[in-house]
Scaffold this motif. Structure first.
Motif, PDB file in Angstrom:
ATOM      1  N   ARG A  73      45.489  42.742  41.865  1.00 44.82           N
ATOM      2  CA  ARG A  73      46.706  43.483  41.573  1.00 44.82           C
ATOM      3  C   ARG A  73      46.676  44.005  40.139  1.00 44.82           C
ATOM      4  N   GLY A  74      47.066  45.258  39.977  1.00 48.09           N
ATOM      5  CA  GLY A  74      47.071  45.866  38.656  1.00 48.09           C
ATOM      6  C   GLY A  74      45.748  46.451  38.225  1.00 48.09           C
ATOM      7  N   ALA A  75      44.711  46.390  39.088  1.00 47.34           N
ATOM      8  CA  ALA A  75      43.404  46.956  38.732  1.00 47.34           C
ATOM      9  C   ALA A  75      43.550  48.448  38.442  1.00 47.34           C
ATOM     10  N   ALA A  76      42.747  48.933  37.488  1.00 47.66           N
ATOM     11  CA  ALA A  76      42.889  50.300  36.988  1.00 47.66           C
ATOM     12  C   ALA A  76      41.724  51.192  37.379  1.00 47.66           C
ATOM     13  N   GLY A  77      42.007  52.457  37.487  1.00 42.56           N
ATOM     14  CA  GLY A  77      40.987  53.485  37.689  1.00 42.56           C
ATOM     15  C   GLY A  77      41.331  54.687  36.836  1.00 42.56           C
ATOM     16  N   SER A  78      40.370  55.548  36.615  1.00 39.47           N
ATOM     17  CA  SER A  78      40.570  56.683  35.710  1.00 39.47           C
ATOM     18  C   SER A  78      40.026  57.958  36.321  1.00 39.47           C
ATOM     19  N   PHE A  79      40.611  59.080  35.919  1.00 38.04           N
ATOM     20  CA  PHE A  79      40.130  60.405  36.321  1.00 38.04           C
ATOM     21  C   PHE A  79      39.462  61.128  35.157  1.00 38.04           C
ATOM     22  N   ASP A 116      47.723  40.818  38.261  1.00 37.96           N
ATOM     23  CA  ASP A 116      46.657  39.846  38.437  1.00 37.96           C
ATOM     24  C   ASP A 116      45.347  40.614  38.432  1.00 37.96           C
ATOM     25  N   ALA A 117      44.522  40.371  37.440  1.00 37.83           N
ATOM     26  CA  ALA A 117      43.272  41.119  37.340  1.00 37.83           C
ATOM     27  C   ALA A 117      42.353  40.827  38.512  1.00 37.83           C
ATOM     28  N   GLY A 118      42.593  39.732  39.201  1.00 35.06           N
ATOM     29  CA  GLY A 118      41.857  39.450  40.430  1.00 35.06           C
ATOM     30  C   GLY A 118      40.439  38.997  40.176  1.00 35.06           C
TER      31      GLY A 118
END
Length: 247
Positions: A63-69, A91-93
């Motif tokens: 949960r809360g994991a990030a992605g970028s463009f 939760d970085a998981g």
């Protein structure tokens, strides 16, 4: 137990900031993705798992994991919703790996839909993950008593026209049509039997995620089957875009 699924394409052009001047051309597609997610939310899941391709190995994102463009020239970062109803913390998981592009598009779709129905995690898979491994992963995701929903992201053939990213391959349109029929009927057996060599030849990056869905849905054989609705089936840029809802 799998209770619902949304199937959406994953072109970065779905994100208006990436699409720039062409943003309005995909408004109908964005709207149908919202409809699919609304159908999933109405099923009352305990959790939602995003399934997309583009990873070097099977990778779980918390949960809360990030992605970028940024790779598309846009300084935009998106995150999986950090919590469902009632708040909670991110939760970085199991991994801090960034979301691959398809799952980053999924994160944007969830934000666009105002998703707050259930906590969200993600699983990214290699484009060439064998069918048997995809099916097993799907069964694992649907195991247990938790009411699980999937957001499965990936596109169909990229060979639908002469100007398509993969040029023209006359096998592309029939391939997409067969997938559309399977999605409309919630036919997990047909998805499980997809011709992966053909899928790779026509550039369908949704094939592995669709087969994860097939594995998850296959666990329901002893319960009431899921029903399917095909909400979108076009190829505006020579790439097959399919949206469906199973519930």
């Amino acid at each position: 137990m799998l209770v619902a699924a949304a199937v959406c394409p994953a072109p970065p052009l779905l994100v208006p900031a990436v699409a720039a001047g062409a943003a309005a051309e995909l408004d109908a597609l964005r709207g149908d993705c919202r409809r699919a997610l609304a159908a999933v939310a109405a099923a009352g899941p305990d959790r939602l798992v995003v399934v997309g391709a583009g990873a070097a190995a099977v990778t779980h994102h918390g949960r809360g994991a990030a992605g970028s463009f940024r790779g598309f020239g846009i300084p935009l970062t998106v995150r999986l919703p950090a919590a469902g109803p009632g708040g909670g913390t991110a939760d970085a998981g199991p991994t801090a790996e960034p979301l691959p592009a398809p799952s980053a598009v999924a994160a944007w779709l969830l934000a666009d839909a105002g998703w707050d129905a259930a906590p969200v995690t993600a699983v990214s898979v290699p484009d060439d993950l064998p069918a048997a491994s995809c099916l097993e992963l799907g069964r694992e995701l649907a195991a247990g008593s938790a009411r699980t929903a999937l957001l499965v992201v990936g596109s169909g053939s990229h060979c639908r026209t002469l100007k398509a990213p993969g040029y023209l391959d006359e096998r592309g349109e029939p391939f997409d049509d067969s997938v559309a029929r399977s999605l409309a009927a919630a036919d997990h057996e047909a998805l499980a039997a997809l011709d992966r060599e053909l899928a790779a030849a026509v550039g369908a990056d949704g094939a592995a995620p669709w087969q994860v869905l097939a594995g998850a849905a296959g666990r329901r054989e002893s319960t009431a089957p899921l029903g399917g609705a095909l909400l979108h089936h076009t190829a505006p840029y020579g790439v097959g875009y399919l949206v469906a809802a199973w519930s």
